[in-house]
Design an enzyme around this catalytic site. Structure first.
Site, PDB file in Angstrom:
ATOM      1  N   LYS A 296      -3.797  -1.347 -13.864  1.00  0.00           N
ATOM      2  CA  LYS A 296      -4.784  -2.019 -13.043  1.00  0.00           C
ATOM      3  C   LYS A 296      -6.130  -2.097 -13.771  1.00  0.00           C
ATOM      4  O   LYS A 296      -6.407  -1.301 -14.681  1.00  0.00           O
ATOM      5  CB  LYS A 296      -5.006  -1.254 -11.734  1.00  0.00           C
ATOM      6  CG  LYS A 296      -3.827  -1.212 -10.787  1.00  0.00           C
ATOM      7  CD  LYS A 296      -4.165  -0.357  -9.576  1.00  0.00           C
ATOM      8  CE  LYS A 296      -3.008  -0.303  -8.586  1.00  0.00           C
ATOM      9  NZ  LYS A 296      -2.799  -1.587  -7.907  1.00  0.00           N
ATOM     10  N   ARG A 370       7.293  -0.551  -3.385  1.00  0.00           N
ATOM     11  CA  ARG A 370       8.566  -1.033  -2.823  1.00  0.00           C
ATOM     12  C   ARG A 370       9.760  -0.317  -3.450  1.00  0.00           C
ATOM     13  O   ARG A 370      10.824  -0.211  -2.833  1.00  0.00           O
ATOM     14  CB  ARG A 370       8.663  -2.542  -2.997  1.00  0.00           C
ATOM     15  CG  ARG A 370       8.724  -3.046  -4.426  1.00  0.00           C
ATOM     16  CD  ARG A 370       8.382  -4.528  -4.553  1.00  0.00           C
ATOM     17  NE  ARG A 370       6.977  -4.765  -4.214  1.00  0.00           N
ATOM     18  CZ  ARG A 370       6.423  -5.974  -4.143  1.00  0.00           C
ATOM     19  NH1 ARG A 370       7.153  -7.048  -4.400  1.00  0.00           N
ATOM     20  NH2 ARG A 370       5.147  -6.111  -3.828  1.00  0.00           N
TER      21      ARG A 370
END
Length: 522
Positions: A296, A370
């Site tokens: 990120k 996920r």
């Protein structure tokens, strides 16, 4: 780290005679001329403040107006009483326009109580004389006032090494003025508010803890210790057990960190078996998310300590379930991992065999939530569940689509509607979103059963991609709902209502409302 906790009780003494440090009353704004002839813009005292107003010889609203009070929602104006009532301070909290023929909405009362208690930090005892209806809406209103007061008084203990002169201690004790303090229904609402707010505060504490102090093993231990003390069944799978069990998604995400992953299972069994229904709660527990190899940007990355807000909410909700004892079986699943870049990190291009046996092509290691949720969802379905509620700070797409206050909810349409209704009832709004076939088609993989994100890295419908992926791991017989709290799970701005800066505890109250709904209605 545990924050100081405010206590809550009921009182039926005349508010003007209460021996407290401050008494809180409600005021409404008036936007049009009323039948009484009072001019537009005048303040209107809410019910509950009658004896306070009488002590001021009818000059209370005039004085508050001179101090700048408008009655706007959440506005707090403090006034020295100079002996007119027992409390040395009156705090008037704005409730907005007076509702026509009804008491203020529960969420209005919840936010007002939170704002007032927070504004009175430094006081030891505060009484709330806010408007409470005397009809069937009374329990919901009292519950809202109690929750708002307790959550508004929350302050994370923090890590300061020197005393902060300007930092006032949270209110220690809140008294809520009611017609009959011994009323059993009212007492039950106080008990519930304490359990629910306590769970939200615990969730906030976990989210606000520095990430170097709450890595997967220590987070798992903190949850397990609290759960055992609450009387829940506890199972903790360490990295060896995860490997033996085939939890490929959890292991893949966690393999880049020296702090190994965990899966915590918490079990509540109702007396007599309850109503026969089984609820599973699943929460994402990424204790820190660098993005892994798909790292990120540095700006704002420190807030990624909140990427375990879903697991914190589920763990805390289970503690409240243990206290409230609903007549339905509830099991919580908290997959935990730290997503770090290293020589052992999982990579774009990896194919991971998940707990369900399905194989996933990894395209973006920053879509790690996920992966761990899929394993936990598959385990929950294998164990048996009629309803599965999963919550996670899953996608930036949720914030883009719905903002920072409204969660996105995807899954079985009927269950999504129940989540939306629960959110409306608790002040934690959620909005149902679709799971389109074209989004699923875009996740077809050339080499595996499904790609982790769109195969062309197209971010269109990014929030929906997360829901579509998770659907692959829910068995057909289980009704399910995925609640994306990327925005609502963490509040970066200034305190407002009963939200303070940092972890919010969303959606603990929604989950508990849903558990009650299933207990009552199946």
């Amino acid at each position: 780290m545990t924050s100081p906790r405010t206590t809550l009780s009921l009182v039926d003494t005349d508010p003007a005679e209460l021996a407290v440090d401050a008494i809180v009353i409600g005021v409404h704004s008036q936007t049009t001329e009323q039948e009484s002839g009072s001019p537009a813009g005048a303040l209107l005292l809410a019910s509950g403040a009658e004896s306070i107003a009488a002590a001021f010889d009818g000059k209370l609203t005039e004085t508050l107006a001179l101090l700048g009070a408008t009655g706007g929602p959440g506005e707090v104006i403090k006034l020295a009483t100079l002996g007119t009532v027992t409390a040395p301070v009156v705090a008037a909290v704005g409730l907005g326009p007076e509702p026509s023929g009804a008491a203020p909405a529960p969420e209005t009362l919840r936010r007002a109580a939170g704002a007032a208690v927070r504004a009175l930090a430094g006081a030891a005892r505060v009484a709330l004389a806010l408007p409470l209806p005397d009809d069937a809406d009374a329990p919901a209103a009292l519950r809202a006032v109690g929750e708002g007061a307790l959550l508004g008084g929350y302050r994370f203990a923090g890590y300061k090494t020197k005393p902060q002169p300007a930092r006032r201690a949270p209110v220690a004790e809140v008294l809520v003025a009611v017609p009959d303090a011994a009323d059993a229904t009212a007492q039950a609402e106080v008990t519930r508010a304490q359990a629910v707010a306590g769970a939200v505060q615990t969730s906030r504490d976990w989210v606000n803890t520095a990430p170097n102090e709450l890595r997967p093993p220590s987070f798992a231990e903190a949850v397990a210790t609290a759960a055992r003390e609450a009387g829940l069944g506890v199972e903790v799978l360490d990295e060896a057990a995860l490997a033996a069990g085939g939890y490929g998604g959890i292991l893949a995400v966690g393999q880049g960190s020296e702090a190994p992953p965990r899966l915590v299972k918490l079990t509540y069994t109702p007396a007599g078996g309850g109503n026969g229904k089984r609820v599973a709660l699943v929460g994402k527990g990424i204790t820190f998310d660098t993005g892994g190899i798909s790292i990120k940007p540095a700006q704002g990355m420190w807030e990624m300590k909140s990427d375990m807000a879903g697991a914190a909410a589920v763990g805390a909700a289970m503690l409240a379930v243990a206290a409230l004892k609903p007549s339905v079986a509830v099991t919580g699943y908290l997959p935990m991992a730290e997503n770090m870049p290293s020589g052992t990190s999982y990579r774009p291009g990896d194919v991971i065999t998940m707990y369900s046996g399905k194989r996933v092509e990894v395209l973006n290691t920053d879509a790690e939530g996920r992966m761990i949720l899929a394993d936990a969802i598959a385990r929950a379905c294998e164990d048996g569940a009629d309803y599965l509620f999963e919550t996670s700070t899953l996608t930036g797409g949720q914030v883009i689509a719905l903002g920072k206050k409204i969660a996105g909810v995807m899954g079985t349409p009927e269950l999504c509607e129940r989540v939306r209704a629960a959110g409306d009832a608790t002040g934690e709004p959620a909005w149902p979103m679709p799971l389109p076939d074209d989004v699923r088609k875009g996740m077809d993989s050339d080499v595996a059963d499904i790609s982790q994100v769109n195969a062309g890295m197209d971010r269109a419908g990014h929030m929906l991609q997360g829901g579509v992926f998770l659907r692959e791991f829910v068995t057909d017989e289980v009704a399910w709902a995925h609640i994306d709290i990327a925005g609502p799970g963490y509040h970066s701005g200034e305190a407002t209502g009963y939200w303070t800066k940092g972890g919010t505890g969303v959606p603990v109250r929604t989950l508990l409302h849903l558990v009650d709904d299933v207990a009552a209605n199946g």
